[in-house]
Every structure is written in C-alpha cells, then in structure tokens.
Design a protein around this motif. Structure first.
Motif, mmCIF file in Angstrom:
data_model
loop_
_atom_site.group_PDB
_atom_site.id
_atom_site.type_symbol
_atom_site.label_atom_id
_atom_site.label_comp_id
_atom_site.label_asym_id
_atom_site.label_seq_id
_atom_site.Cartn_x
_atom_site.Cartn_y
_atom_site.Cartn_z
ATOM 1 N N PHE A 22 -1.087 8.362 -4.388
ATOM 2 C CA PHE A 22 -2.555 8.535 -5.242
ATOM 3 C C PHE A 22 -3.370 9.390 -4.586
ATOM 4 O O PHE A 22 -4.015 10.109 -5.161
ATOM 5 C CB PHE A 22 -3.089 6.901 -5.139
ATOM 6 N N TYR A 23 -3.479 9.514 -3.271
ATOM 7 C CA TYR A 23 -4.362 10.351 -2.658
ATOM 8 C C TYR A 23 -4.018 11.796 -2.862
ATOM 9 O O TYR A 23 -4.986 12.673 -3.285
ATOM 10 C CB TYR A 23 -4.284 10.333 -1.191
ATOM 11 N N ARG A 28 0.806 -1.124 -0.003
ATOM 12 C CA ARG A 28 -0.064 -0.105 -0.106
ATOM 13 C C ARG A 28 0.788 1.301 -0.003
ATOM 14 O O ARG A 28 0.422 2.437 0.397
ATOM 15 C CB ARG A 28 -0.933 -0.095 1.234
ATOM 16 N N GLN A 82 -10.252 3.208 -2.431
ATOM 17 C CA GLN A 82 -9.968 3.502 -0.896
ATOM 18 C C GLN A 82 -8.860 4.485 -0.633
ATOM 19 O O GLN A 82 -9.094 5.541 -0.036
ATOM 20 C CB GLN A 82 -9.420 2.264 -0.325
ATOM 21 N N ALA A 83 -7.944 4.480 -1.665
ATOM 22 C CA ALA A 83 -6.688 5.312 -1.338
ATOM 23 C C ALA A 83 -6.944 6.836 -1.659
ATOM 24 O O ALA A 83 -6.918 7.827 -0.893
ATOM 25 C CB ALA A 83 -5.461 5.077 -2.034
ATOM 26 N N ASN A 85 1.890 2.893 -2.197
ATOM 27 C CA ASN A 85 1.387 3.934 -3.145
ATOM 28 C C ASN A 85 0.119 4.859 -2.899
ATOM 29 O O ASN A 85 -0.173 6.032 -3.490
ATOM 30 C CB ASN A 85 0.924 3.558 -4.811
ATOM 31 N N ASP A 86 -0.582 4.508 -1.628
ATOM 32 C CA ASP A 86 -1.736 5.178 -1.303
ATOM 33 C C ASP A 86 -1.608 6.682 -1.302
ATOM 34 O O ASP A 86 -2.632 7.297 -1.646
ATOM 35 C CB ASP A 86 -2.360 4.428 0.051
ATOM 36 N N ASP A 87 -0.478 7.028 -0.247
ATOM 37 C CA ASP A 87 -0.444 8.267 -0.029
ATOM 38 C C ASP A 87 -0.114 9.111 -1.235
ATOM 39 O O ASP A 87 -0.870 10.507 -1.505
ATOM 40 C CB ASP A 87 0.594 8.753 0.963
ATOM 41 N N LYS A 105 -12.092 3.028 3.928
ATOM 42 C CA LYS A 105 -12.027 1.630 3.637
ATOM 43 C C LYS A 105 -13.534 1.387 3.566
ATOM 44 O O LYS A 105 -13.898 0.243 2.758
ATOM 45 C CB LYS A 105 -11.682 0.927 4.719
ATOM 46 N N SER A 162 -8.660 -1.011 -3.687
ATOM 47 C CA SER A 162 -7.618 -0.473 -2.904
ATOM 48 C C SER A 162 -7.222 0.908 -3.543
ATOM 49 O O SER A 162 -6.831 1.786 -2.511
ATOM 50 C CB SER A 162 -6.477 -1.348 -2.932
ATOM 51 N N THR A 163 -7.184 1.025 -4.762
ATOM 52 C CA THR A 163 -6.814 2.471 -5.198
ATOM 53 C C THR A 163 -8.095 3.372 -4.899
ATOM 54 O O THR A 163 -7.899 4.642 -4.707
ATOM 55 C CB THR A 163 -6.657 2.466 -6.911
#
Length: 331
Positions: A41-42, A35, A110-111, A37-39, A116, A107-108
């Motif tokens: 992507f956001y 995860r 959600q990011a 990449n989540d930050d 969630k 998951s993307t």
C-alpha cells in the motif's frame, strides 16, 4: 482487496433508546491482524498517489450504515445535509465516530502515511442528488487547508451508496501528486465567472490543459457501497454530475500524520485516531465513546465541540476569500 475478516460488524440497540436516532446504530470491530499489505500500500500510494479501492464493509454492513445515515437525514427535514451539517459529523454522530476509527481504514491510513500517529483533521458528507448537474472540478484537497507538510495527508472516501461513472464517482490523475501544490483558479471551470454547478466551496480548479501534469493517466474510481478509495492531499481529482436515478453519497475522511502542523492564523482542533500527539499545535476534540451508547451529555458535548471546531476551520479555510465565509454559501 482486504478480506471480510478485516471488517467491522454492525449491531443495533433496542427501540427504547432515548437518545437521537443517530445513536441507535453502533459498530464493533474485528481487528485486522494481517499487515502483510502495508508495504505494498505504501509503495502504491507514493508512486500513484491513490489506492483505487479497499473493502471496508460487507454488503449487509453497508446497508446498516446507509440506514443509520438515512435516519439521521430524516431528522434534518431535507434530502441531504448542507453547510456545517456536512462537516465533522464524527463529533456528533456516534455511527460516524465508529467509522472514522474502523480498523481497516485506520490501518491502511497508517500504512500509506508510514506512521502509527494519526489525526483526523476533518470529515464531510458529499451528496449528489439524482439527475443533477453538480460536479467537483479538478482540484487538490490540500488547497486552503493551511496544513503542512501536505504530503503527509490522505483523504479516505467511503462510499455510502454505490458510486460509478454515471452517478459521478471520482476520477484521479495518476502521479499528479508529485507536482506538489498547484495554483488554483476560483470561479468556475466550465464557464467564465461563477459556475453554480461547481460544488466546491470556493469553486476552485486547476487549469491542467497547458501543463505536463494534464497528460497523466485518468483512473475512474468506481466504488460499491462499503468500499473506499484513498488519495494523496496533492493528487488532482474531480467528479462529474450524477446522471443516475439514485443519490450518490460519500463520506470523506481527512487524515494527517501527527507531525503535520496548521500554518493558518487560527488554532484548530483535531481528533486523535491512533498513537500520540507529536506537537502542541492543535487542540484535541472530545470523542464520542466506542463500544457503547453515547450519553446525552456526550452528545451535547460533541455538538458544542462541532460548533467550535467548524468556526476555527472556516477561519483558516476562507481567510483568503473575499466572497466565501461559509460552506455551501456565498456572500
């Protein structure tokens, strides 16, 4: 770009399956565990209003999805779905139910939404025939939906076929989501009055020529089959005519944070994708099973839910229109 290890792997059942052809292609998942990449992507999503492309399917997986789609379309007796056939196919097609729950996509989502707890408000096929004039005018997906706050919604556009500028891929106006909801004109963008080539249901568009937002950078979101883009519900976007010799086929998935509410008069139904329901403002749609074949009963239950959900959705979406009450049909 996301790694191939984060994609799902298709498998087929034998030809003796008695269910409809749309139940013959099912998908299992390789879970996305990274995860990191989540930050990123956001931040990209909040700044630009879109993510231009992520890898969702490998080439062989994309071929399997296209085959499942083509087999289903063959049962319709026409070259592409129309009207209500285009919308909420995840309720009636097992292979689309698998796609909307794909771990890379979810998951993307959600990011970029920062939660969630995710619902699927709707889904729809977007098909442009070869060498056809149909286009989607400059618009925002939030318009007419009645969903608030709309800045907690995201459209994932998965390419079932290759989509480039020649075939009419999307163009985003970078940063335009920051202007919030804008007024839309109904009728047609190219000529005065109704424009038969505008493929939007109410032929709506935003006149951006005289406002600051029209100066934003244009981003051409070309995708190969199996890739997806994400864009904010308020992001201005459009797509041109298909001037290629092949169909341009996409699947749009409209996800919302579970905190979003429907402000329209009709109570709508949604699909729970991850997490939990936050309020009781929606009814829950029944879901087809993941990881096994759907039974005859589950397919029929999905069809009934599809009819009911479409009636509700259209009750809000077309409430303010005097000339449109159905998708792809004018009074």
């Amino acid at each position: 770009m996301l790694s191939s290890a984060e994609r799902f792997i298709p498998s087929r059942h034998g030809s003796k399956d008695k269910l409809q052809s749309q139940n013959s292609h099912r998908f299992t998942y390789k879970m996305r565990t990274d995860r990191d990449n989540d930050d990123k992507f956001y931040k990209l999503f909040q700044t630009n209003g879109y993510i231009a492309s992520i890898d969702v399917l490998s080439p062989s997986e994309a071929i399997a999805l296209r085959l499942a789609y083509d087999q289903w379309v063959n049962t319709l007796g026409r070259s592409h779905p129309i009207g209500d056939e285009r919308f909420k196919p995840h309720l009636i097609l097992p292979f689309i139910n698998d796609v909307v729950r794909n771990e890379v996509i979810v998951s993307t989502v959600q990011a970029v939404l920062g939660t969630k707890d995710v619902l699927l408000w709707s889904s729809d096929f977007n098909v442009k025939e070869p060498n056809s004039g149909g286009y989607f005018s400059t618009h925002q997906d939030s318009t007419y939906t009645g969903l608030e706050p709309a800045n907690h919604g995201v459209t994932v556009w998965l390419a079932i076929s290759d989509a480039d500028e020649r075939s009419g891929c999307m163009t985003f106006i970078e940063g335009s989501h920051k202007f919030g909801q804008l007024p839309h004109v109904e009728g047609g963008e190219v000529t005065a009055g109704e424009d038969k080539d505008n493929m939007l249901s109410r032929k709506q568009y935003v006149d951006i020529g005289h406002i600051e937002i029209g100066k934003g950078r244009r981003v051409i979101a070309a995708l190969r089959a199996g890739q997806a883009s994400l864009h904010h519900f308020h992001l201005l976007h459009k797509s041109g005519a298909n001037n290629s010799s092949q169909q341009r086929i996409g699947l749009a998935l409209r996800y919302i944070a579970a905190t979003v509410q429907q402000t329209g008069k009709v109570r709508e139904a949604v699909t729970l994708i991850s997490g939990k329901m936050i309020h009781d403002g929606f009814d829950l749609e029944p879901s087809l099973p993941v990881g096994r074949r759907a039974s005859d009963f589950e397919i029929e239950r999905g069809k009934a839910a599809h009819r009911d959900s479409m009636t509700r959705e259209k009750g809000n979406y077309f409430e303010s229109s005097s000339v449109v009450r159905e998708y792809d049909k004018r009074l």
